[in-house]
Design a protein around this motif. Structure first.
Motif, mmCIF file in Angstrom:
data_model
loop_
_atom_site.group_PDB
_atom_site.id
_atom_site.type_symbol
_atom_site.label_atom_id
_atom_site.label_comp_id
_atom_site.label_asym_id
_atom_site.label_seq_id
_atom_site.Cartn_x
_atom_site.Cartn_y
_atom_site.Cartn_z
ATOM 1 N N ARG A 74 0.824 -1.218 0.000
ATOM 2 C CA ARG A 74 0.000 0.000 0.000
ATOM 3 C C ARG A 74 0.853 1.261 0.000
ATOM 4 N N THR A 75 1.952 1.238 0.752
ATOM 5 C CA THR A 75 2.819 2.415 0.824
ATOM 6 C C THR A 75 3.456 2.702 -0.524
ATOM 7 N N ALA A 76 3.753 1.629 -1.290
ATOM 8 C CA ALA A 76 4.385 1.817 -2.597
ATOM 9 C C ALA A 76 3.491 2.593 -3.552
ATOM 10 N N LYS A 77 2.162 2.514 -3.380
ATOM 11 C CA LYS A 77 1.254 3.248 -4.257
ATOM 12 C C LYS A 77 1.373 4.760 -4.047
ATOM 13 N N ARG A 78 1.806 5.130 -2.848
ATOM 14 C CA ARG A 78 1.950 6.564 -2.553
ATOM 15 C C ARG A 78 3.368 7.049 -2.832
ATOM 16 N N TRP A 79 4.366 6.276 -2.422
ATOM 17 C CA TRP A 79 5.753 6.732 -2.497
ATOM 18 C C TRP A 79 6.527 6.142 -3.677
ATOM 19 N N GLY A 80 5.956 5.150 -4.336
ATOM 20 C CA GLY A 80 6.651 4.525 -5.458
ATOM 21 C C GLY A 80 7.379 3.253 -5.044
ATOM 22 N N ARG A 81 7.475 2.329 -5.965
ATOM 23 C CA ARG A 81 8.129 1.058 -5.657
ATOM 24 C C ARG A 81 9.631 1.211 -5.477
ATOM 25 N N THR A 82 10.259 2.019 -6.357
ATOM 26 C CA THR A 82 11.721 2.089 -6.338
ATOM 27 C C THR A 82 12.266 2.572 -5.001
ATOM 28 N N PRO A 83 11.815 3.719 -4.459
ATOM 29 C CA PRO A 83 12.364 4.150 -3.168
ATOM 30 C C PRO A 83 12.128 3.134 -2.058
ATOM 31 N N LEU A 84 10.960 2.485 -2.076
ATOM 32 C CA LEU A 84 10.643 1.548 -1.008
ATOM 33 C C LEU A 84 11.474 0.278 -1.125
ATOM 34 N N LEU A 85 11.633 -0.241 -2.342
ATOM 35 C CA LEU A 85 12.412 -1.456 -2.542
ATOM 36 C C LEU A 85 13.892 -1.207 -2.253
ATOM 37 N N VAL A 86 14.402 -0.077 -2.702
ATOM 38 C CA VAL A 86 15.804 0.275 -2.429
ATOM 39 C C VAL A 86 16.021 0.497 -0.936
ATOM 40 N N GLY A 87 15.096 1.238 -0.311
ATOM 41 C CA GLY A 87 15.225 1.495 1.124
ATOM 42 C C GLY A 87 15.146 0.223 1.944
ATOM 43 N N GLY A 88 14.245 -0.698 1.567
ATOM 44 C CA GLY A 88 14.134 -1.951 2.287
ATOM 45 C C GLY A 88 15.390 -2.792 2.173
ATOM 46 N N THR A 89 15.998 -2.807 0.993
ATOM 47 C CA THR A 89 17.237 -3.557 0.794
ATOM 48 C C THR A 89 18.370 -2.968 1.619
ATOM 49 N N ALA A 90 18.448 -1.641 1.643
ATOM 50 C CA ALA A 90 19.474 -0.992 2.463
ATOM 51 C C ALA A 90 19.251 -1.282 3.947
ATOM 52 N N LEU A 113 14.722 -8.209 13.674
ATOM 53 C CA LEU A 113 13.432 -7.552 13.449
ATOM 54 C C LEU A 113 13.572 -6.439 12.420
ATOM 55 N N LEU A 114 14.648 -5.679 12.528
ATOM 56 C CA LEU A 114 14.896 -4.608 11.569
ATOM 57 C C LEU A 114 15.142 -5.175 10.173
ATOM 58 N N GLY A 115 15.894 -6.278 10.113
ATOM 59 C CA GLY A 115 16.139 -6.904 8.817
ATOM 60 C C GLY A 115 14.868 -7.428 8.182
ATOM 61 N N GLY A 116 13.987 -8.010 8.987
ATOM 62 C CA GLY A 116 12.722 -8.487 8.462
ATOM 63 C C GLY A 116 11.848 -7.358 7.944
ATOM 64 N N LEU A 117 11.900 -6.214 8.614
ATOM 65 C CA LEU A 117 11.147 -5.048 8.149
ATOM 66 C C LEU A 117 11.629 -4.614 6.768
ATOM 67 N N GLY A 118 12.946 -4.571 6.583
ATOM 68 C CA GLY A 118 13.486 -4.208 5.281
ATOM 69 C C GLY A 118 13.130 -5.237 4.213
ATOM 70 N N ALA A 119 13.171 -6.519 4.591
ATOM 71 C CA ALA A 119 12.885 -7.589 3.631
ATOM 72 C C ALA A 119 11.419 -7.628 3.218
ATOM 73 N N SER A 120 10.531 -7.023 4.003
ATOM 74 C CA SER A 120 9.098 -7.074 3.698
ATOM 75 C C SER A 120 8.750 -6.382 2.385
ATOM 76 N N THR A 121 9.643 -5.530 1.892
ATOM 77 C CA THR A 121 9.341 -4.793 0.661
ATOM 78 C C THR A 121 9.580 -5.632 -0.594
ATOM 79 N N GLN A 122 10.410 -6.657 -0.483
ATOM 80 C CA GLN A 122 10.909 -7.329 -1.692
ATOM 81 C C GLN A 122 9.845 -8.130 -2.435
#
Length: 397
Positions: A74-90, A113-122
């Motif tokens: 849902r967040t990707a629809k507002r902020w875009g997939r690229t920033p969210l996917l890149v941010g999650g990987t970082a 827990l932090l790593g899982g949060l980042g991985a949730s975007t992929q």
């Protein structure tokens, strides 16, 4: 339905870049997720952890990944997939940098827990990005098959390499290198993902998809995938300890996981073709029954015998997920493909997150071999569910 579509060269390039980016993200994230299995025995010895605590650590990563996937979609629809996917990987990379500095269970848990949060975007973002890129010119299933295969390549290479590194450097240095890998991958994704893919959802999901829209079939599919994932993650949690009990060292555990994941990678391709030929239900019955038998055999086989069976076990253990995943677009209703993917991944990864905790407690009470036998019995529950999915497909046609 099958008319040839002429695709402009610029769009072909964007499609390829989207596929490469999605596959790269899948490989890195799955590798960072499953390398935890190599580190679990080391953490148990270093911090005197019980099986339940080991399961908690493994479940923390997967649990966060499962819980936040719908939010990521849902967040990707507002902020875009690229920033969210890149941010999650970082963020996943930063988490492993923190793992390398952890001094106890609490800090390890927070980092994971932090790593899982980042991985949730992929999973939801990369799979829907590839689906949207290939929707107009066709070839979604083939592209998603490559995407699935790439995840197993990451599962094979990264745990295997870390298993070898652990014979030369400390686990903390290995975790730091994993963190740097995540940061480099984030930078690569930012450069690689084509700009048009940042906001394709509103234009492409508005078109009707080819799915039949079976709500009951989709629910049964999610339940099947959840149980399959739970058994897979539960068995992977116990496998290093079964191997150690048979005399395997750290390098042996890494090699065993690599053998398992190599079989799993080919299983995703083979079972996908098999499902297309004999049907989803028959394929699931074949793979799940074989998996249950091989899990039971893993308890009794000697180390060399177990090592020989691991590629076949990986083939059927992971191959089922490819068949189930390929049914998601068929069962998704018009314009609901991205949501269907997110729901499916939430269920399957959620099941995988709970399994180490639940079956870790069983292992503490009854031992790892008994817990593995329970896992094999639970897997048989997928057989009637697969029949229900097949019935849902037939009823909606």
């Amino acid at each position: 339905m099958t008319d040839t579509v002429v695709i402009p060269a610029s769009q072909c390039s964007a499609r390829r870049r989207s596929l490469i980016a999605g596959c790269s993200a899948h490989a890195v994230h799955d590798g960072l997720t499953d390398v935890i299995y190599v580190l679990l025995p080391i953490w148990q010895a270093q911090f005197a952890l019980s099986y339940a605590q080991i399961g908690l650590l493994r479940g923390a990563y997967s649990g966060m990944m499962a819980v936040f996937q719908l939010l990521a979609s849902r967040t990707a629809k507002r902020w875009g997939r690229t920033p969210l996917l890149v941010g999650g990987t970082a963020l996943a990379g930063i988490a492993y940098l923190m793992v390398g500095q952890a001094t106890g269970l609490v800090l390890l848990l927070l980092a994971l827990l932090l790593g899982g949060l980042g991985a949730s975007t992929q999973h939801p973002l990369a799979s829907s990005m590839i689906s949207d890129a290939y929707e107009e010119g066709g070839g979604i299933k083939q592209a998603l098959s490559q995407y699935n295969f790439s995840g197993d390549i990451g599962k094979t290479l990264i745990p295997g390499l870390v298993g070898l590194l652990l014979t030369v450097i400390s686990w903390r240095a290995s975790a730091t290198l994993l963190g740097l890998l995540g940061l480099v991958a984030a930078g690569l994704l930012w450069w690689l993902i084509p700009t048009p893919s940042r906001a394709p959802a509103t234009t492409k999901t508005a078109r009707p998809s080819s799915g039949i829209g079976s709500a009951s079939g989709l629910r049964a599919l999610i339940c099947t995938g959840t149980l399959d994932s739970a058994v897979r993650m539960g068995f992977l949690t116990f496998l290093p300890f079964l191997l150690q009990a048979k005399g395997a060292g750290t390098a042996g555990v890494g090699l065993a996981l690599s053998l398992l994941f190599v079989g799993g990678a080919f299983g995703k391709l083979l079972c996908g073709y098999l499902g297309a030929r004999i049907g989803m239900m028959k394929t699931v019955w074949l793979t799940e029954t074989t998996t249950a038998l091989l899990i039971m055999a893993a308890v009794y086989l000697p180390l060399n015998g177990l090592m020989l069976t691991l590629p076949l076990l990986g083939l059927v253990l992971n191959g089922t997920s490819s068949v189930l995943y390929g049914a998601v677009p068929d069962l998704a209703g018009a314009g609901r493909r991205e949501q269907a993917f997110a729901l499916f991944y939430t269920g399957t990864i959620g099941g995988g997150a709970l399994a180490p905790v639940v079956f870790g407690s069983v292992g503490d009470a009854l031992g790892a071999p008994v817990a593995a036998m329970v896992l094999a019995a639970v897997l048989l529950l997928t057989l009637p569910l697969a029949w229900w999915v097949e019935r849902g497909m037939v009823d909606e046609r």
